[in-house]
Design a protein around this motif. Structure first.
Motif: not given
Length: 291
Positions: A72, A74, A87
């Motif tokens: 992801t 982030s 996210f």
């Protein structure tokens, strides 16, 4: 379900339990709302949130933040009104991630999780390592999901100018159990309990609701006890952000591509609106009453 019932029974059977567990909170500037957005709208959300509230961002990266395989984008957005952890998953989101509302930094992750369970929470998974510390996901009575986390290197963030509100919507079936559990775990105090608050605050004009305000070392929390018959977008707003000038904030938000879903109304001694940021994140913003 049996674990949940046993944990709840333990709380009811031991009213002195709150004095038997320590306070593991670090401070509200370390408490983040978890915002999941489509990867292709990640940058738009970060830009719009920062433009609305000011502040700074951490360096963006791509990480595995779950114990099973995933990737992801982030990034943190640290504003004077509160922090969000953003996210944008490049892979499917593993269960049970994605529906935890808040990440709370604690001084001792194992002891904090143990204390939460003693006060009626259930673990949704075992505590696991992440790139910078350790995490757990827990659920409180009423289905209130949150993350507890601990950093290997203690972070240092500036105090907030205004502490955001974790906005929780429950029916009377679960409200008292949740409040009792949270107060015991968080060493929290109820600062207001209005049993005849105007229903217009949650889109139900002509009705009354119960509005419980709670504060602790983790920050502020507002519990709305309603019949559950909420028109959209009420109940989708996980966090309420306090600002000194609501109209100026909404003007900045609009210029940054944020949609106002509910125009300002009188609420809790001030004025409040509900907005939707690029990527779909819905939030409440409140400020003083207009002069």
């Amino acid at each position: 379900m049996r674990l949940f019932l046993l944990a709840s029974a333990l709380v009811l059977a031991t009213p002195a339990l709150a004095q038997q567990t320590a306070d593991y909170a670090v401070g509200p500037q370390y408490d983040t709302t978890h915002v999941y957005v489509p990867e292709d709208q990640f940058d738009s959300f970060v830009t719009s949130f920062q433009a609305t509230f000011g502040g700074t961002t951490s360096k963006q990266g791509v990480f595995q933040v779950t114990p099973t395989t995933s990737r992801t984008k982030s990034q943190l957005v640290l504003t004077p009104a509160g922090t969000v952890s953003v996210f944008g998953f490049k892979t499917p989101i593993p269960f049970p991630f994605g529906d935890e509302r808040t990440g709370y930094l604690v001084t001792d992750i194992d002891a904090a999780v143990k204390a939460a369970v003693q006060h009626g929470a259930v673990r949704r998974l075992v505590t696991f390592p992440d790139p910078i510390g350790r995490d757990s996901l827990i659920q409180w009575p009423g289905g209130v999901n949150m993350q507890l986390y601990w950093h290997t290197t203690k972070p240092s963030y500036a105090p907030l100018e205004t502490v955001p509100e974790n906005r929780i919507y429950l029916t009377e079936d679960a409200a008292d159990r949740f409040v009792k559990s949270w107060i015991g775990y968080a060493h929290a105090k109820v600062t207001a309990d209005n049993r005849v608050a105007p229903g217009a605050e949650v889109g139900e004009p002509g009705k009354t609701i119960r509005r419980i305000s709670i504060t602790s070392g983790y920050g502020k929390m507002v519990v709305f006890v309603t019949d559950g018959l909420l028109p959209w977008p009420y109940g989708r707003d996980m966090t309420g952000y306090g600002v000194p000038d609501l109209d100026a904030t909404l003007a900045r938000a609009k210029a940054a591509g944020v949609e106002t879903l509910v125009q300002p109304i009188a609420a809790a001694g001030g004025r409040a609106a509900i907005v939707r940021f690029p990527g779909g994140y819905i939030a409440e913003i409140h400020g003083p009453a207009a002069k």
